[in-house]
Scaffold this motif. Sequence first.
Motif, short mmCIF file in Angstrom:
data_model
loop_
_atom_site.label_atom_id
_atom_site.label_comp_id
_atom_site.label_asym_id
_atom_site.label_seq_id
_atom_site.Cartn_x
_atom_site.Cartn_y
_atom_site.Cartn_z
N ARG A 289 -2.32 8.25 0.30
CA ARG A 289 -2.39 7.18 1.31
C ARG A 289 -3.84 6.92 1.73
N VAL A 290 -4.66 7.95 1.76
CA VAL A 290 -6.07 7.76 2.13
C VAL A 290 -6.79 6.90 1.10
N VAL A 291 -6.64 7.23 -0.18
CA VAL A 291 -7.36 6.47 -1.21
C VAL A 291 -6.86 5.03 -1.28
N VAL A 292 -5.56 4.84 -1.08
CA VAL A 292 -5.02 3.48 -1.10
C VAL A 292 -5.48 2.70 0.13
N ALA A 293 -5.56 3.36 1.28
CA ALA A 293 -6.04 2.68 2.49
C ALA A 293 -7.49 2.23 2.32
N GLN B 258 2.77 5.89 -3.19
CA GLN B 258 3.82 6.64 -3.86
C GLN B 258 3.58 6.70 -5.37
N THR B 259 3.08 5.60 -5.92
CA THR B 259 2.77 5.56 -7.35
C THR B 259 1.64 6.54 -7.69
N ILE B 260 0.59 6.54 -6.87
CA ILE B 260 -0.53 7.47 -7.08
C ILE B 260 -0.05 8.91 -6.95
N GLU C 280 0.83 -1.21 0.00
CA GLU C 280 0.00 0.00 0.00
C GLU C 280 0.86 1.26 0.00
N GLU C 281 2.01 1.20 0.66
CA GLU C 281 2.91 2.37 0.63
C GLU C 281 3.47 2.57 -0.78
N GLN C 282 3.81 1.49 -1.45
CA GLN C 282 4.28 1.60 -2.83
C GLN C 282 3.18 2.15 -3.74
#
Length: 236
Positions: free
Chosen positions: A163-167, A146-148, A141-143
């Motif tokens: 980080r919010v949208v990925v979480a 960073q990609t987003i 999710e951290e990767q």
Amino acid sequence: METASRPGLRERKKQRTRDALVRAALELFTANGYERTTVDEIVEAVDVSQRTFFRYFAGKEEAAFAVQTTVEAHFLEAVRRRPPHEAPSQALRQAVLANWDTIGETIESVVPIELHLRTFRLIESTPALLAVHLRRQEGLEEQLAQTIAEREGVDVDADPRPRVVVALFGGVMRLAGRAWGAGEDFSVAAMRELTTSYLDQMGPALATDWRTRDGEGSGRDGGHGRSGGDGRGDTE
């Protein structure tokens, strides 16, 4: 010319040995249980030495997640390839659905899809593996965040949105995975369908007033607000 071809042959042989170890490990894990399977049993199934096993893997855990590592890398690359005009949540959604459509050949070059899916279930039901899986998901999710951030031209440490949208996305994916693991349809199609249906709920869950979405009077309390005539609850 011979010198140039020999490294290729050697690498292919090493890849075949690694793939055989992965397949033997996953077959034993899913048949007998992760904790009860030993490295000795894995190497015996492939007819190699323990030394050979540890040349490829640090231990059983790494072998258990070998195919999953490939799947995660494939998904991350799929996100990077999404068209730049797509919103972040859409890029994640399309990437994960496309991933299910295209990853099969990559997985089956190592193990049958059915064995990979049984391993996924094993991970979900084995506390030691589940803990590792969740830790690995944090790293993925951290990767992704960073990609987003790179796609959107923002600083991942200054702007919380990647980080919010990925979480949110990761949470929905975990729910879909648990629902699939608890179900009876043990297929890629079922996993893809569940993933789609859960992702379809992301927007409504965040944007809709649940008490009025089906029309007045459809709420749990007969259409009235939870504590007041304005239907907004007791926030004031």
